[in-house]
Design a protein around this motif. Sequence first.
Motif, PDB file in Angstrom:
ATOM      1  N   GLY A  85       0.677  -1.102  -0.022  1.00 14.90           N
ATOM      2  CA  GLY A  85       0.116   0.035  -0.091  1.00 14.90           C
ATOM      3  C   GLY A  85       0.807   1.428   0.112  1.00 14.90           C
ATOM      4  N   ALA A  86       0.069   2.307   0.312  1.00 17.67           N
ATOM      5  CA  ALA A  86       0.697   3.652   0.397  1.00 17.67           C
ATOM      6  C   ALA A  86       1.969   3.651   1.490  1.00 17.67           C
ATOM      7  N   ASP A  87       3.112   4.128   0.994  1.00 10.38           N
ATOM      8  CA  ASP A  87       4.338   4.409   1.973  1.00 10.38           C
ATOM      9  C   ASP A  87       4.945   2.789   2.399  1.00 10.38           C
ATOM     10  N   GLU A  88       4.584   2.044   1.421  1.00 10.75           N
ATOM     11  CA  GLU A  88       5.177   0.624   1.634  1.00 10.75           C
ATOM     12  C   GLU A  88       6.709   0.497   1.845  1.00 10.75           C
ATOM     13  N   ASP A  89       7.472   1.357   0.991  1.00  9.25           N
ATOM     14  CA  ASP A  89       8.843   1.223   0.854  1.00  9.25           C
ATOM     15  C   ASP A  89       9.419   1.690   2.303  1.00  9.25           C
ATOM     16  N   ALA A  90       9.100   2.936   2.932  1.00  9.03           N
ATOM     17  CA  ALA A  90       9.457   3.437   4.079  1.00  9.03           C
ATOM     18  C   ALA A  90       8.992   2.628   5.001  1.00  9.03           C
ATOM     19  N   ALA A  91       7.731   1.845   5.188  1.00  8.77           N
ATOM     20  CA  ALA A  91       7.463   0.971   6.032  1.00  8.77           C
ATOM     21  C   ALA A  91       8.614  -0.202   6.295  1.00  8.77           C
ATOM     22  N   LEU A  92       8.622  -0.920   4.931  1.00  9.31           N
ATOM     23  CA  LEU A  92       9.571  -1.957   5.085  1.00  9.31           C
ATOM     24  C   LEU A  92      11.177  -1.637   5.548  1.00  9.31           C
ATOM     25  N   ALA A  93      11.469  -0.495   5.118  1.00  4.62           N
ATOM     26  CA  ALA A  93      12.797   0.215   5.415  1.00  4.62           C
ATOM     27  C   ALA A  93      12.832   0.191   7.059  1.00  4.62           C
ATOM     28  N   GLU A  94      11.881   0.816   7.653  1.00  7.05           N
ATOM     29  CA  GLU A  94      11.836   1.060   8.967  1.00  7.05           C
ATOM     30  C   GLU A  94      11.778  -0.288   9.880  1.00  7.05           C
ATOM     31  N   ALA A  95      10.806  -1.244   9.373  1.00  2.00           N
ATOM     32  CA  ALA A  95      10.750  -2.483  10.005  1.00  2.00           C
ATOM     33  C   ALA A  95      11.915  -3.331   9.888  1.00  2.00           C
TER      34      ALA A  95
END
Length: 87
Positions: A67-77
Motif C-alpha cells: 500500500g501507500a508508503d510501503e517502501d518506508a514501512a519496510l525500511a523501518e521494520a
Amino acid sequence: MVSKKVTIVNAQGFHMRPANVFAAAMMKHPCDVTLRVNGKDVNAKSLMNIIAACIKCGNEVEVICNGADEDAALAEAVEMIESGFGE
C-alpha cells in the motif's frame, strides 16, 4: 507490495517491549504490514498478534508491506529487527 526476509537477532525474541515498539512504529504507516513466520501471517500492527506468534531469536521473518508508503514501512521494520530493538 514489497517484502524482505530478516532474522530475529535479539536474544529474547519478540517479547513485550520490542513487540510494542514495533507495532506502534508500524501503526504510523498507512499500508498493510504483515509478518510471515513459521508459515503464518501476523498483523504487524497488532501487539497481541505479534506476541501470540511466539517469535524467537533465530526465527526468519518475512516482512511484507502493501500500500501507500510501503517502501518506508519496510525500511523501518527491517532496520528495527536487524538492530535487535536496541537490546
